[in-house]
Design a protein around this motif. Sequence first.
Motif, PDB file in Angstrom:
ATOM      1  N   GLY A 257       1.269  -1.237  -0.230  1.00 20.13           N
ATOM      2  CA  GLY A 257      -0.245   0.153   0.117  1.00 20.13           C
ATOM      3  C   GLY A 257       0.453   1.421   0.210  1.00 20.13           C
ATOM      4  N   LEU A 258       1.349   1.204  -0.205  1.00 16.26           N
ATOM      5  CA  LEU A 258       2.665   2.127  -0.451  1.00 16.26           C
ATOM      6  C   LEU A 258       3.298   2.880  -1.357  1.00 16.26           C
ATOM      7  N   PRO A 259       3.400   4.141  -1.760  1.00 13.44           N
ATOM      8  CA  PRO A 259       3.689   4.259  -3.351  1.00 13.44           C
ATOM      9  C   PRO A 259       4.651   4.229  -3.763  1.00 13.44           C
ATOM     10  N   PRO A 260       5.487   3.863  -4.691  1.00 11.62           N
ATOM     11  CA  PRO A 260       6.213   3.368  -5.162  1.00 11.62           C
ATOM     12  C   PRO A 260       7.846   4.051  -4.792  1.00 11.62           C
ATOM     13  N   GLU A 261       7.457   5.923  -4.609  1.00 10.17           N
ATOM     14  CA  GLU A 261       8.934   6.109  -4.326  1.00 10.17           C
ATOM     15  C   GLU A 261       8.854   6.282  -3.113  1.00 10.17           C
ATOM     16  N   ALA A 262       8.440   5.626  -2.195  1.00 10.44           N
ATOM     17  CA  ALA A 262       8.938   5.188  -0.290  1.00 10.44           C
ATOM     18  C   ALA A 262       9.129   4.208   0.257  1.00 10.44           C
ATOM     19  N   LEU A 263       9.311   3.300  -1.458  1.00  9.64           N
ATOM     20  CA  LEU A 263      10.267   2.327  -1.241  1.00  9.64           C
ATOM     21  C   LEU A 263      11.928   2.730  -1.345  1.00  9.64           C
ATOM     22  N   ILE A 264      12.535   1.909  -0.742  1.00  7.78           N
ATOM     23  CA  ILE A 264      14.230   1.301  -1.181  1.00  7.78           C
ATOM     24  C   ILE A 264      13.735   0.067  -0.963  1.00  7.78           C
ATOM     25  N   PHE A 265      15.234  -0.359  -1.885  1.00 10.21           N
ATOM     26  CA  PHE A 265      15.809  -1.866  -2.397  1.00 10.21           C
ATOM     27  C   PHE A 265      16.256  -1.918  -2.420  1.00 10.21           C
ATOM     28  N   THR A 266      17.273  -3.046  -2.437  1.00 16.09           N
ATOM     29  CA  THR A 266      18.921  -3.217  -2.806  1.00 16.09           C
ATOM     30  C   THR A 266      18.664  -4.851  -3.077  1.00 16.09           C
ATOM     31  N   ASP A 267      19.880  -5.115  -4.216  1.00 15.81           N
ATOM     32  CA  ASP A 267      19.525  -6.285  -5.096  1.00 15.81           C
ATOM     33  C   ASP A 267      21.324  -5.854  -5.218  1.00 15.81           C
TER      34      ASP A 267
ATOM     35  N   HIS B 125      22.600  -0.912  -5.362  1.00 19.28           N
ATOM     36  CA  HIS B 125      23.014  -1.757  -5.943  1.00 19.28           C
ATOM     37  C   HIS B 125      23.961  -2.505  -5.529  1.00 19.28           C
ATOM     38  N   PHE B 126      23.376  -3.480  -4.480  1.00 18.05           N
ATOM     39  CA  PHE B 126      24.554  -3.978  -3.282  1.00 18.05           C
ATOM     40  C   PHE B 126      25.818  -5.074  -4.684  1.00 18.05           C
ATOM     41  N   LEU B 127      26.573  -4.516  -3.491  1.00 22.17           N
ATOM     42  CA  LEU B 127      28.561  -4.508  -4.292  1.00 22.17           C
ATOM     43  C   LEU B 127      28.843  -5.222  -2.651  1.00 22.17           C
ATOM     44  N   GLY B 128      28.389  -5.200  -2.003  1.00 26.45           N
ATOM     45  CA  GLY B 128      28.512  -5.719  -0.025  1.00 26.45           C
ATOM     46  C   GLY B 128      28.350  -4.551   0.890  1.00 26.45           C
TER      47      GLY B 128
END
Length: 206
Positions: A155-165, A183-186
């Motif tokens: 239920g959160l807007p996209p800009e409210a999400l922070i994602f690492t992969d 972008h997870f490098l460490g």
Amino acid sequence: MQPQAVIFDIGNVLIEWQPERYYDRVIGEERRRAMFSEIDLHGMNDMVDRGNNFRDTIYDWAEKSPEWRDEIRMWHDNWLELATPEIPHSTRLLRALRTKGIPVFALTNFGIESFDFASMHYPVLAEFDRRYISGHMKVIKPEAEIYEMVEADCGLPPEALIFTDDRIDNIRAAQDRGWQTHHFLGPQGWADCLVKARLLTEEEAR
């Protein structure tokens, strides 16, 4: 916008996922390279991540290549040795966020049975506020649908999400949805990102 929820991938973010390293150790790099060039083992794993039965999928795949049958079955039988060790700094970051009351989600390509098995060995996998497991969702990253499903559920807007992969294709797909990304490098880079986003202090991110 300051993020309202933090989303972790699991493989190579919280737990190292290195099948090639395992096979190099067990059968030697030369034989591993030959096997991986002949057999699409990561494609096999994608089927598991889409919700197909863990053991049946791998054992069926093994029967298609009898010259590699025993080695392919190791993907199931010795699976935990492919997914190890835990990355301690990443675990500390997850727990620091939750201590501050910041919602933390998992978004991961993972099979149903393999995730249940991993959860028995890695207690941190039970500590998310929400878990988005591809095997249950029947869709994998970087397909747009899985990101849409996360948005609809939380239920959160996209800009409210922070994602690492750790995979740049998964990051780009999230960026296309308007998510904030790293972008997870460490783990140190991820820690610095969370500090920059004003979610953790430098001390909390150690």
